[in-house]
Design an enzyme around this catalytic site. Structure first.
Site, PDB file in Angstrom:
ATOM      1  N   ARG A 229       0.659  -0.991  -0.385  1.00  0.00           N
ATOM      2  CA  ARG A 229       0.101  -0.376  -0.504  1.00  0.00           C
ATOM      3  C   ARG A 229       0.984   1.181   0.570  1.00  0.00           C
ATOM      4  O   ARG A 229       1.435   1.393   0.831  1.00  0.00           O
ATOM      5  CB  ARG A 229      -0.709   0.145   0.773  1.00  0.00           C
ATOM      6  CG  ARG A 229      -1.992  -0.668   1.183  1.00  0.00           C
ATOM      7  CD  ARG A 229      -3.440  -1.264   1.865  1.00  0.00           C
ATOM      8  NE  ARG A 229      -3.743  -2.248   2.007  1.00  0.00           N
ATOM      9  CZ  ARG A 229      -4.715  -2.836   3.454  1.00  0.00           C
ATOM     10  NH1 ARG A 229      -5.227  -1.824   4.408  1.00  0.00           N
ATOM     11  NH2 ARG A 229      -5.127  -3.494   3.082  1.00  0.00           N
TER      12      ARG A 229
ATOM     13  N   SER B  77      -8.221  -1.028   0.872  1.00  0.00           N
ATOM     14  CA  SER B  77      -9.379  -0.715   1.523  1.00  0.00           C
ATOM     15  C   SER B  77      -9.436   0.729   2.421  1.00  0.00           C
ATOM     16  O   SER B  77     -10.556   0.644   1.973  1.00  0.00           O
ATOM     17  CB  SER B  77      -8.645  -2.038   2.895  1.00  0.00           C
ATOM     18  OG  SER B  77      -9.491  -2.408   4.125  1.00  0.00           O
ATOM     19  N   HIS B  78      -9.345   0.459   3.958  1.00  0.00           N
ATOM     20  CA  HIS B  78     -10.339   1.570   4.423  1.00  0.00           C
ATOM     21  C   HIS B  78      -9.719   3.093   4.444  1.00  0.00           C
ATOM     22  O   HIS B  78     -10.059   3.903   4.363  1.00  0.00           O
ATOM     23  CB  HIS B  78     -10.338   1.290   6.103  1.00  0.00           C
ATOM     24  CG  HIS B  78      -9.182   1.072   6.372  1.00  0.00           C
ATOM     25  ND1 HIS B  78      -8.417  -0.065   6.075  1.00  0.00           N
ATOM     26  CD2 HIS B  78      -8.457   1.930   7.469  1.00  0.00           C
ATOM     27  CE1 HIS B  78      -6.949  -0.330   6.649  1.00  0.00           C
ATOM     28  NE2 HIS B  78      -7.482   0.861   7.481  1.00  0.00           N
TER      29      HIS B  78
ATOM     30  N   LYS C 191      -2.416  -6.661  -3.645  1.00  0.00           N
ATOM     31  CA  LYS C 191      -2.071  -7.557  -3.513  1.00  0.00           C
ATOM     32  C   LYS C 191      -2.665  -9.155  -3.254  1.00  0.00           C
ATOM     33  O   LYS C 191      -3.417  -8.637  -4.495  1.00  0.00           O
ATOM     34  CB  LYS C 191      -3.822  -7.737  -2.307  1.00  0.00           C
ATOM     35  CG  LYS C 191      -4.122  -8.290  -1.118  1.00  0.00           C
ATOM     36  CD  LYS C 191      -4.303  -8.232  -0.167  1.00  0.00           C
ATOM     37  CE  LYS C 191      -5.824  -8.932   0.100  1.00  0.00           C
ATOM     38  NZ  LYS C 191      -6.636  -9.354   1.037  1.00  0.00           N
TER      39      LYS C 191
ATOM     40  N   ASP D  78     -16.149  -0.666   3.947  1.00  0.00           N
ATOM     41  CA  ASP D  78     -14.977  -0.232   3.956  1.00  0.00           C
ATOM     42  C   ASP D  78     -15.138  -0.398   2.982  1.00  0.00           C
ATOM     43  O   ASP D  78     -15.581  -0.717   1.916  1.00  0.00           O
ATOM     44  CB  ASP D  78     -13.885  -0.693   4.849  1.00  0.00           C
ATOM     45  CG  ASP D  78     -13.838  -1.896   4.347  1.00  0.00           C
ATOM     46  OD1 ASP D  78     -14.735  -3.167   4.075  1.00  0.00           O
ATOM     47  OD2 ASP D  78     -12.106  -2.341   3.928  1.00  0.00           O
TER      48      ASP D  78
ATOM     49  N   ASP E 283     -12.401  -1.759   0.189  1.00  0.00           N
ATOM     50  CA  ASP E 283     -12.791  -2.903  -0.216  1.00  0.00           C
ATOM     51  C   ASP E 283     -14.009  -4.105   0.098  1.00  0.00           C
ATOM     52  O   ASP E 283     -13.845  -5.545   0.178  1.00  0.00           O
ATOM     53  CB  ASP E 283     -11.863  -3.762  -0.094  1.00  0.00           C
ATOM     54  CG  ASP E 283     -11.323  -4.224   1.132  1.00  0.00           C
ATOM     55  OD1 ASP E 283     -11.556  -3.073   1.377  1.00  0.00           O
ATOM     56  OD2 ASP E 283     -10.162  -5.336   0.852  1.00  0.00           O
TER      57      ASP E 283
ATOM     58  N   ASP F 123     -14.248  -6.341   2.756  1.00  0.00           N
ATOM     59  CA  ASP F 123     -14.032  -6.947   4.324  1.00  0.00           C
ATOM     60  C   ASP F 123     -14.160  -6.768   5.463  1.00  0.00           C
ATOM     61  O   ASP F 123     -14.764  -7.520   6.389  1.00  0.00           O
ATOM     62  CB  ASP F 123     -12.605  -7.271   4.087  1.00  0.00           C
ATOM     63  CG  ASP F 123     -11.814  -6.338   3.566  1.00  0.00           C
ATOM     64  OD1 ASP F 123     -11.866  -5.261   4.292  1.00  0.00           O
ATOM     65  OD2 ASP F 123     -10.607  -6.624   3.141  1.00  0.00           O
ATOM     66  N   ARG F 124     -14.209  -5.294   5.850  1.00  0.00           N
ATOM     67  CA  ARG F 124     -14.996  -4.749   7.384  1.00  0.00           C
ATOM     68  C   ARG F 124     -15.924  -4.528   7.376  1.00  0.00           C
ATOM     69  O   ARG F 124     -17.217  -4.082   6.428  1.00  0.00           O
ATOM     70  CB  ARG F 124     -14.083  -3.629   7.921  1.00  0.00           C
ATOM     71  CG  ARG F 124     -12.486  -3.886   6.992  1.00  0.00           C
ATOM     72  CD  ARG F 124     -11.244  -2.682   8.326  1.00  0.00           C
ATOM     73  NE  ARG F 124     -10.459  -2.295   7.748  1.00  0.00           N
ATOM     74  CZ  ARG F 124      -9.486  -1.810   8.770  1.00  0.00           C
ATOM     75  NH1 ARG F 124     -10.121  -1.534   9.654  1.00  0.00           N
ATOM     76  NH2 ARG F 124      -8.239  -2.670   8.270  1.00  0.00           N
TER      77      ARG F 124
ATOM     78  N   GLU G  22     -11.027 -10.320  13.968  1.00  0.00           N
ATOM     79  CA  GLU G  22      -9.637  -9.558  14.716  1.00  0.00           C
ATOM     80  C   GLU G  22     -10.821  -7.935  14.859  1.00  0.00           C
ATOM     81  O   GLU G  22     -11.882  -7.577  14.312  1.00  0.00           O
ATOM     82  CB  GLU G  22      -9.036  -8.482  13.337  1.00  0.00           C
ATOM     83  CG  GLU G  22      -8.700 -10.171  12.451  1.00  0.00           C
ATOM     84  CD  GLU G  22      -7.712  -9.610  12.016  1.00  0.00           C
ATOM     85  OE1 GLU G  22      -6.447  -9.156  11.993  1.00  0.00           O
ATOM     86  OE2 GLU G  22      -8.050  -9.326  10.227  1.00  0.00           O
TER      87      GLU G  22
ATOM     88  N   SER H 233      -9.441  -5.054  14.158  1.00  0.00           N
ATOM     89  CA  SER H 233      -9.952  -3.852  13.159  1.00  0.00           C
ATOM     90  C   SER H 233     -11.227  -4.532  12.440  1.00  0.00           C
ATOM     91  O   SER H 233     -11.221  -3.580  11.453  1.00  0.00           O
ATOM     92  CB  SER H 233      -8.627  -4.286  12.638  1.00  0.00           C
ATOM     93  OG  SER H 233      -8.199  -5.448  11.725  1.00  0.00           O
TER      94      SER H 233
ATOM     95  N   LYS I 131     -11.891 -11.347   5.099  1.00  0.00           N
ATOM     96  CA  LYS I 131     -13.461 -11.504   5.974  1.00  0.00           C
ATOM     97  C   LYS I 131     -13.661 -10.953   5.347  1.00  0.00           C
ATOM     98  O   LYS I 131     -14.153 -10.795   3.810  1.00  0.00           O
ATOM     99  CB  LYS I 131     -12.712 -10.202   7.019  1.00  0.00           C
ATOM    100  CG  LYS I 131     -11.856  -9.505   7.296  1.00  0.00           C
ATOM    101  CD  LYS I 131     -10.814  -8.272   7.748  1.00  0.00           C
ATOM    102  CE  LYS I 131     -10.505  -6.756   7.083  1.00  0.00           C
ATOM    103  NZ  LYS I 131      -9.242  -7.576   6.722  1.00  0.00           N
TER     104      LYS I 131
END
Ligand code: G16
Length: 542
Positions: free
Chosen positions: A21, A112-113, A125, A276, A278, A280-281, A362, A364, A375
């Site tokens: 990143r 991500s976020h 990734k 988020d 992408d 996953d959160r 997690e 996070s 996730k």
């Protein structure tokens, strides 16, 4: 025509917690993205003729890098690319496609976020054939390669249309553009009882889902509003934008403040959630109650059997080390294994593949299960909805009953962002050097029981990952953990995780920061955060 281009290595292509990143201008340097992509290919073997899944969260520079991946994959001899229409694939959807179509792996473009835009963040990734983030032995090989790369291979081709579903041939390789949502939504329908969820919404249950102008918008619209019949308007900010509307697509109490305020208001819906960049959160907020990710993991694990996919029970639960111990008590009650891993979803892959864990989570804001190897934000929302439908209680009732049964783990994370790297490293080094002397010392009336630098011994492949965070455990079960983030793109981010276990129901109604005040002061005293960083308070508290 295929060209071999001479290049020189960059020295900063070490993948972090979740891939490489960096700021967009870093990726825009000549050869930068190409070097990293070629380093990924060079670290793999036997990919000739194989399939690679490609997609991203739609952030700025997504489309440009997808075109580079197409030209380089063709030149390197891949057989097929499967690309989400418009370059869009949520991270869990990409994981699912890799698994479902038995691809060799996938390239996921996301930070991500983190915010998006010409001066903001981008990321690349690699995910392996199990659908999960590449394990350290692969990311180490990619990094090693990036330090010695001298050339990359690329095909001279016109831009490929990634907006039209269908197949085209490019230099002997097939490029298939697929609907990014359908396979994923079908999988969700196979895991959960959609009839029960439809009845929940028919009964007048109201939900608010905030896609934060990021990738989950199209998925959430399809699943909640079309397939489950939630009212139109349930999903908000559902158009993915390259700059996420100028916001951080980070589903926490700072960046999703409006959702929090709505859920605490007089006319709050029954359930609020966000995801988020992408996808996953997840963020879970009930009417009048925010559920910490650590508590959410524990509640989901304790109640998972309500969903068809988990009626047989769970094989085990895994959580990252800094995540609270709430899930441990659930695992104990269920009589199943509890695995404590370093931060980073990649560490769950082996446990899931080996059938040792079914649900992972997690602090996070990530929870997921064995259905994919990432996730999964929408999965967490659907499991919560399944529990609400089955129990007929509110989020608040469910969480408070959970605390009454298992005790409450008061928990908070304090982040000090964009600290100068040398100062952050100095703080951690000083702590590490003092570890042998800490046990037995008194800090603010608390006695240090043990202190260590967390090392993980993977029970499946025997690999060892060291220096994964400084843990200080006090007598009575409270603890503070210090570690440096592996996902930031400027300076260092110091994360301080603070946890206190409270068995007594009468003391479950405290304000979290107040309940943790003594530990927060002890953390400052032990680590000298102000002395090292010059910061008197954290930049983000979650
Ligand atoms: C990534 C990883 C997570 C990790 C999180 C925070 O999430 O996949 O496993 O918990 O980063 O990591 P750190 O504390 O090192 O910043 P995401 O959603 O950013 O891909």
């Amino acid at each position: 025509m295929i060209r071999t281009v001479a290049t020189t290595p960059f020295d900063d292509q070490k993948p972090g917690t979740s891939g490489l990143r960096k700021k967009v201008p870093v990726f825009q340097q000549a050869h930068y993205a190409e070097n990293f992509i070629q380093s990924i290919f060079d670290a793999l073997s036997g990919f000739e003729g194989k399939t690679l899944v490609v997609g991203g969260d739609g952030r700025y520079y997504n489309r440009e890098v997808i075109q580079k991946v197409i030209a380089m994959a063709a030149a390197n001899g891949f057989g097929k690319l499967m690309i989400g229409q418009g370059g869009i694939l949520s991270t869990p959807a990409a994981s699912h496609l890799i698994r479902k179509y038995k691809a060799l792996g996938g390239i996921i473009l996301s930070a991500s976020h983190n915010p998006g835009g010409p001066k903001e963040d981008f990321g690349i990734k690699y995910n392996a054939e199990n659908g999960g983030p590449a394990p350290e032995k692969i990311t180490d090989a990619i990094y090693a390669r990036s330090k010695e790369i001298r050339e990359y291979r690329i095909a001279d081709i016109d831009e490929v249309d990634i907006d039209t579903i269908g197949k085209v041939e490019v230099e002997g390789m097939t490029v298939e553009v697929v609907d990014p949502v359908r396979d994923y939504a079908d999988m969700m329908e196979s895991l959960f009882d959609f009839n029960a969820l439809r009845r929940l919404f028919e009964s007048g249950f109201r939900m608010r889902f905030d896609a934060m102008h990021a990738v989950t918008g199209p998925y959430a619209k399809e699943i909640f509003e079309r397939r489950l019949g939630a009212a139109e308007g349930t999903c908000r900010n559902f158009h993915p934008l390259p700059d996420f509307g100028g916001h951080h697509p980070d589903p926490n109490l700072v960046h999703a403040r409006h959702l929090y305020e709505e859920m605490m208001g007089p006319d709050a819906p029954d359930f609020g959630a966000a995801s988020d960049g992408d996808g996953d959160r997840n963020l879970i907020i009930g009417k009048g109650i925010f559920v910490t990710p650590s508590d959410s993991l524990a509640v989901l694990a304790a109640n998972a059997r309500v969903a068809p996919a988990y009626t047989a029970g769970l094989a085990g639960i895994a959580r990252s080390m800094p995540t609270s111990g709430a899930a441990d008590r659930v695992a104990q009650k269920l009589g199943i294994g509890l695995y404590e891993t370093p931060t980073g979803w990649k560490f769950f892959g082996n446990l899931l593949d080996a059938g040792m864990a079914t649900i992972c989570g997690e602090e996070s804001a990530g929870t997921g299960s064995s259905h994919v190897r990432e996730k999964d934000g929408l999965w967490a929302v659907l499991l919560w909805l399944s529990i609400l439908a089955a129990r007929g209680e509110s989020v608040k009732e469910i969480v408070e009953k959970h605390w009454a049964e298992f005790g409450r783990n008061y928990y908070s994370r304090h982040d000090y962002e964009e600290v100068e790297t040398v100062h952050a490293n100095g703080l951690i080094k000083e702590l590490r050097d003092r570890l042998p002397d800490l046990p037995g010392t008194q800090v603010r009336g608390l006695t240090v029981e043990t202190a260590d630098d967390f090392a993980y011994h993977d029970p499946v492949d025997g690999s060892i990952s060291e220096h994964q965070g400084i843990r200080i455990l006090f007598e009575g079960g409270s603890r503070v953990v210090f570690r440096l983030s592996g996902t930031g793109t400027s300076g260092a981010t110091l994360r301080v995780y603070i946890e206190r276990y409270e068995p007594e129901s009468a003391r479950h109604g405290l304000d979290t920061q107040q309940a943790l005040a003594g530990l927060i002061a002890a953390a400052e005293e032990i680590a000298g955060i102000r002395r090292h960083t010059g910061r008197g308070r954290p930049s983000v508290i979650t």
